[in-house]
Scaffold this motif. Structure first.
Motif, PDB file in Angstrom:
ATOM      1  N   GLU A 191     -56.869 -39.612  47.510  1.00  0.00           N
ATOM      2  CA  GLU A 191     -56.398 -39.449  46.126  1.00  0.00           C
ATOM      3  C   GLU A 191     -54.931 -39.012  46.113  1.00  0.00           C
ATOM      4  O   GLU A 191     -54.123 -39.551  45.361  1.00  0.00           O
ATOM      5  CB  GLU A 191     -57.270 -38.428  45.412  1.00  0.00           C
ATOM      6  CG  GLU A 191     -56.899 -38.237  43.962  1.00  0.00           C
ATOM      7  CD  GLU A 191     -57.823 -37.258  43.267  1.00  0.00           C
ATOM      8  OE1 GLU A 191     -57.901 -37.348  42.032  1.00  0.00           O
ATOM      9  OE2 GLU A 191     -58.440 -36.410  43.931  1.00  0.00           O
ATOM     10  N   GLU A 192     -54.582 -38.065  46.955  1.00  0.00           N
ATOM     11  CA  GLU A 192     -53.209 -37.554  47.016  1.00  0.00           C
ATOM     12  C   GLU A 192     -52.211 -38.644  47.373  1.00  0.00           C
ATOM     13  O   GLU A 192     -51.092 -38.673  46.866  1.00  0.00           O
ATOM     14  CB  GLU A 192     -53.135 -36.422  48.038  1.00  0.00           C
ATOM     15  CG  GLU A 192     -51.771 -35.802  48.192  1.00  0.00           C
ATOM     16  CD  GLU A 192     -51.744 -34.704  49.241  1.00  0.00           C
ATOM     17  OE1 GLU A 192     -50.640 -34.441  49.761  1.00  0.00           O
ATOM     18  OE2 GLU A 192     -52.791 -34.113  49.548  1.00  0.00           O
TER      19      GLU A 192
ATOM     20  N   SER B  40     -52.581 -41.901  46.816  1.00  0.00           N
ATOM     21  CA  SER B  40     -52.799 -43.067  45.945  1.00  0.00           C
ATOM     22  C   SER B  40     -53.465 -44.226  46.673  1.00  0.00           C
ATOM     23  O   SER B  40     -53.138 -45.399  46.452  1.00  0.00           O
ATOM     24  CB  SER B  40     -51.483 -43.530  45.312  1.00  0.00           C
ATOM     25  OG  SER B  40     -50.921 -42.489  44.549  1.00  0.00           O
TER      26      SER B  40
ATOM     27  N   ASN C 197     -63.771 -39.645  39.940  1.00  0.00           N
ATOM     28  CA  ASN C 197     -62.441 -40.126  40.250  1.00  0.00           C
ATOM     29  C   ASN C 197     -62.388 -41.644  40.141  1.00  0.00           C
ATOM     30  O   ASN C 197     -63.221 -42.327  40.713  1.00  0.00           O
ATOM     31  CB  ASN C 197     -62.092 -39.679  41.682  1.00  0.00           C
ATOM     32  CG  ASN C 197     -60.722 -40.074  42.090  1.00  0.00           C
ATOM     33  OD1 ASN C 197     -60.400 -41.252  42.152  1.00  0.00           O
ATOM     34  ND2 ASN C 197     -59.883 -39.094  42.374  1.00  0.00           N
TER      35      ASN C 197
ATOM     36  N   SER D 144     -59.327 -43.269  40.832  1.00  0.00           N
ATOM     37  CA  SER D 144     -58.156 -43.743  41.574  1.00  0.00           C
ATOM     38  C   SER D 144     -58.547 -44.580  42.791  1.00  0.00           C
ATOM     39  O   SER D 144     -57.865 -45.538  43.127  1.00  0.00           O
ATOM     40  CB  SER D 144     -57.271 -42.568  41.996  1.00  0.00           C
ATOM     41  OG  SER D 144     -57.936 -41.753  42.932  1.00  0.00           O
ATOM     42  N   VAL D 145     -59.623 -44.232  43.463  1.00  0.00           N
ATOM     43  CA  VAL D 145     -60.102 -45.033  44.587  1.00  0.00           C
ATOM     44  C   VAL D 145     -61.013 -46.120  44.021  1.00  0.00           C
ATOM     45  O   VAL D 145     -62.024 -45.837  43.396  1.00  0.00           O
ATOM     46  CB  VAL D 145     -60.847 -44.165  45.629  1.00  0.00           C
ATOM     47  CG1 VAL D 145     -61.451 -45.029  46.719  1.00  0.00           C
ATOM     48  CG2 VAL D 145     -59.899 -43.124  46.230  1.00  0.00           C
TER      49      VAL D 145
END
Length: 175
Positions: A108-109, A111, A147, A149-150
């Motif tokens: 996540e950090e 991207s 989440n 983002s992934v």
């Protein structure tokens, strides 16, 4: 739907075109386990040089390096615990879960949109296949529910027996 964001494949993690692959390693990033050695060979000498600068890693910690000669942009390294037969392994099961959480937090950090995991703590480290697969799927499910983002998580298995355990875990925990 979570099942669209998770895949299970038989294959070689070093060949995958994903943003990041996960490497199970020892505290010194030595390249001594089967997956670790394959990743080091495929990535090339610059990976060894970067790993030498990372310092020691503690159990369940995750650290990130470039992918170098791999199709993946990043390698996320994690130190998984050893299963000890006959002992209470609750702490070790929690440590495996923590490996997944820490890898996904780094993803996540940085991207990362697509990430591939080998079977953490299986093989040489001796975790029971069924339990290790269930921990993996449970942790990934929890992360993906919170989440977006992934976009895709891939579980990469070298053998059919590992594939079957992941398949059963996905059916039991997600579907």
């Amino acid at each position: 739907m979570l099942t669209n964001r998770i895949s299970i494949i038989k294959g070689d993690i070093t060949k995958l075109k994903v943003d990041a692959i996960v490497n199970t390693t020892d505290p010194y990033f030595s390249g001594s386990s089967v997956v670790d050695a394959a990743i080091h060979r495929a990535a090339g000498d610059r990976l060894r040089e970067e790993c030498d600068r990372l310092n020691r890693s503690s159990k369940s910690e995750a650290k990130i390096t470039s992918g170098y000669n791999l199709p993946a942009r990043w390698i996320i390294h994690t130190v998984a615990p050893l299963w000890q037969k006959g002992n209470n392994n609750d702490e070790r099961m929690l440590a495996v879960a923590e490996c997944y959480r820490n890898c996904l937090a780094l993803a996540e950090e940085y991207s990362v949109r697509t990430i591939a995991f080998p079977a953490i703590s299986r093989g040489m480290l001796g975790f029971p296949r069924r339990e290790a697969s269930r921990i993996a799927v449970r942790e990934v499910k929890g992360f993906l529910e919170r989440n977006s983002s992934v976009e895709k998580v891939v579980f990469v298995c070298l053998e059919q027996k590992y594939y079957n355990h992941y398949w059963n875990a996905v059916k039991e925990i997600i579907e």
